[in-house]
Design a protein around this motif. Structure first.
Motif, PDB file in Angstrom:
ATOM      1  N   UNK A   1       0.747  -1.252   0.120  1.00  0.00           N
ATOM      2  CA  UNK A   1      -0.432   0.227  -0.136  1.00  0.00           C
ATOM      3  C   UNK A   1       0.988   1.356   0.312  1.00  0.00           C
ATOM      4  N   UNK A   2       0.867   1.963  -0.799  1.00  0.00           N
ATOM      5  CA  UNK A   2       1.596   3.406  -0.883  1.00  0.00           C
ATOM      6  C   UNK A   2       0.705   4.703  -0.255  1.00  0.00           C
ATOM      7  N   UNK A   3      -0.497   4.505   0.109  1.00  0.00           N
ATOM      8  CA  UNK A   3      -1.093   5.951   0.336  1.00  0.00           C
ATOM      9  C   UNK A   3      -1.377   6.700  -1.525  1.00  0.00           C
ATOM     10  N   UNK A   4      -2.048   7.897  -0.639  1.00  0.00           N
ATOM     11  CA  UNK A   4      -2.070   8.871  -2.321  1.00  0.00           C
ATOM     12  C   UNK A   4      -1.278   9.334  -2.901  1.00  0.00           C
ATOM     13  N   UNK A   5      -0.530   9.366  -3.821  1.00  0.00           N
ATOM     14  CA  UNK A   5       0.309   9.859  -5.230  1.00  0.00           C
ATOM     15  C   UNK A   5      -0.672  11.013  -5.487  1.00  0.00           C
ATOM     16  N   UNK A   6       0.869  11.990  -5.922  1.00  0.00           N
ATOM     17  CA  UNK A   6       0.595  12.897  -6.868  1.00  0.00           C
ATOM     18  C   UNK A   6       0.962  12.662  -7.726  1.00  0.00           C
ATOM     19  N   UNK A   7       0.377  14.229  -9.124  1.00  0.00           N
ATOM     20  CA  UNK A   7       0.602  13.352 -10.536  1.00  0.00           C
ATOM     21  C   UNK A   7       2.517  12.958 -10.808  1.00  0.00           C
ATOM     22  N   UNK A   8       3.555  12.982 -10.256  1.00  0.00           N
ATOM     23  CA  UNK A   8       4.599  12.308 -10.960  1.00  0.00           C
ATOM     24  C   UNK A   8       5.215  10.851  -9.807  1.00  0.00           C
ATOM     25  N   UNK A   9       4.406   9.951  -8.534  1.00  0.00           N
ATOM     26  CA  UNK A   9       4.675   9.675  -8.128  1.00  0.00           C
ATOM     27  C   UNK A   9       3.593   8.550  -8.578  1.00  0.00           C
ATOM     28  N   UNK A  10       2.271   9.136  -9.324  1.00  0.00           N
ATOM     29  CA  UNK A  10       1.815   8.222 -10.214  1.00  0.00           C
ATOM     30  C   UNK A  10       2.685   7.679 -11.924  1.00  0.00           C
ATOM     31  N   UNK A  11       2.771   8.703 -11.780  1.00  0.00           N
ATOM     32  CA  UNK A  11       3.923   8.299 -13.423  1.00  0.00           C
ATOM     33  C   UNK A  11       4.450   7.656 -12.915  1.00  0.00           C
ATOM     34  N   UNK A  12       5.436   7.885 -12.295  1.00  0.00           N
ATOM     35  CA  UNK A  12       6.486   6.874 -11.881  1.00  0.00           C
ATOM     36  C   UNK A  12       6.212   5.380 -11.832  1.00  0.00           C
TER      37      UNK A  12
END
Length: 407
Positions: free
Chosen positions: A264-275
């Motif tokens: 479980x990663x928790x909520x991700x921001x845009x760059x983290x989603x892309x990665x």
């Protein structure tokens, strides 16, 4: 936003940035998230006008209290923008569908009121489990009808939503389909069929909200089934997001002895989603074949396609319309079905490469935000009588209130 801060609603962020690039001023009214934010992340001048949230609903009474609280605060914030002369038009999002009284006020002032239809609220209510109260269901249908009929224009996230609006009596010419999905600029570089990963375990990814209707439990249980098919090594399931079922899902993974294969990663921001997605081998859309899911386009799925990640999903009407041959479909959404389909893809690099290519093509030619932004901004230019040749930076004020929830 009735249940999500503006900085976490990726559709609203894209809409605001598109309006800002076209020369409009935008204000967003939504629940308070990061107290340090004064403007929308990534924007130059999109103002945030947050309001405090004291409770989040989990049952009918608490939901009613939450939505009443949001209605009061959004009314206060919106009236403030109108009296200051900053709101020349208003966009409202859902759920809930309770803001139609404000539509009557705004339209009486001669200003456009646009409804951005994120979710089918009656179907969301039914999909959350339990025995739906028929009176509540009828009330939600009535609220949806009033919300659609009082709007100057409607944005629908797909053709099924548009058909729903027309069925409710809205002129088809007033409904514009603006789909969910990332822009090309949100995707960093080129990823191969198995993402940016050169070695290491395969990653099976879920991205999105953890709610009762999202069936993320099905992804956890699919991991348990996948252990039976290929053991515990060479793969991991990564669940990225947050929501009201997050704690229960972590407890389920622990109780089933899955913590070594489920992350479980928790909520991700845009760059983290892309990665994350650039590093994915397969993506799972565990939504079950309810009426809501049949008619909905999942934002997470277009995120998957933008990176060319093969999708495993139930064969749903709008999912197939978006994914096409970039997906492997199961019939019922049973965890064993998901596990079998994932196992097939993990064992077939050629099939993954084909699906990667198809997904990227569908995103490039049809689904990316660039295609949607043109239609979105064109509606605002028409409503506010702004010439298409408006130069970016030549600002026109637009007030935006966004009670919304996007996966």
């Amino acid at each position: 936003m009735a249940n999500l801060p503006a900085e976490k609603d990726r559709r609203v962020i894209r809409e605001c940035l598109s309006l800002e690039a076209a020369g409009f001023d935008v204000t967003v009214i939504a629940p308070r998230g990061d107290r340090g934010l004064k403007v929308l992340p990534g924007s130059q001048r999109t103002r945030l006008r947050p309001y405090p949230v004291l409770l989040y609903g989990s049952g009918f009474v608490s939901f009613a209290g939450e939505f009443l609280w949001s209605f009061v605060w959004i009314t206060i914030r919106l009236l403030g923008e109108i009296f200051r002369g900053r709101a020349q038009a208003v966009q409202v999002c859902n759920p809930p569908d309770v803001y139609f009284p404000l539509a009557l006020l705004v339209r009486a002032l001669g200003k456009p009121w646009v409804f951005d239809h994120h979710d089918l609220s009656p179907e969301v209510y039914i999909s959350r489990g339990g025995d739906p109260n028929p009176l509540v269901s009828r009330l939600l249908v009535a609220f949806e009808w009033l919300t659609l009929r009082t709007a100057t224009a409607v944005f629908a996230t797909n053709e099924s939503f548009k058909e729903n609006a027309v069925r409710r009596g809205v002129d088809a010419d007033k409904v514009t389909v603006v789909r969910n999905g990332p822009a090309h600029a949100e995707i960093a570089g080129k990823a191969g069929p198995d993402g940016a990963r050169a070695d290491g375990p395969h990653r099976v990814v879920y991205l999105g909200v953890f709610g009762p209707q999202d069936n993320v439990e099905g992804a956890v249980l699919a991991a348990e089934e996948l252990i039976r098919l290929r053991g515990r090594t060479g793969w991991r399931m990564v669940l990225a997001g947050d929501g009201e079922t997050a704690a229960a899902l972590r407890e389920l993974a622990t109780a089933r002895g899955l913590t070594d294969v489920v992350e479980f990663t928790g909520w991700l921001n845009g760059p983290e989603v892309d990665a994350l997605l650039r590093d994915a081998t397969v993506a799972i859309q565990p939504d079950l074949p309810t009426r809501m899911n049949q008619l909905s386009t999942m934002a997470k799925t277009v995120e998957y396609l933008g990176r060319g990640v093969p999708v495993v999903a139930v064969d749903l009407i709008e999912t197939r319309a978006s994914v096409g041959d970039a997906g492997l479909y199961v019939k019922t959404g049973d965890p064993a079905e998901f596990a079998e389909a994932i196992n097939t893809l993990l064992d077939d690099a050629a099939l993954r490469e084909h699906m990667h290519r198809v997904g990227k093509e569908r995103f490039r030619d049809f689904l990316s935000w660039e295609h949607q932004a043109e239609k979105y901004v064109a509606v605002w230019r028409r409503l506010l009588k702004v010439p298409a040749a408006t130069i970016p930076g030549q600002r026109r004020p637009v007030g935006e209130t966004t009670p919304a929830d996007v996966p």
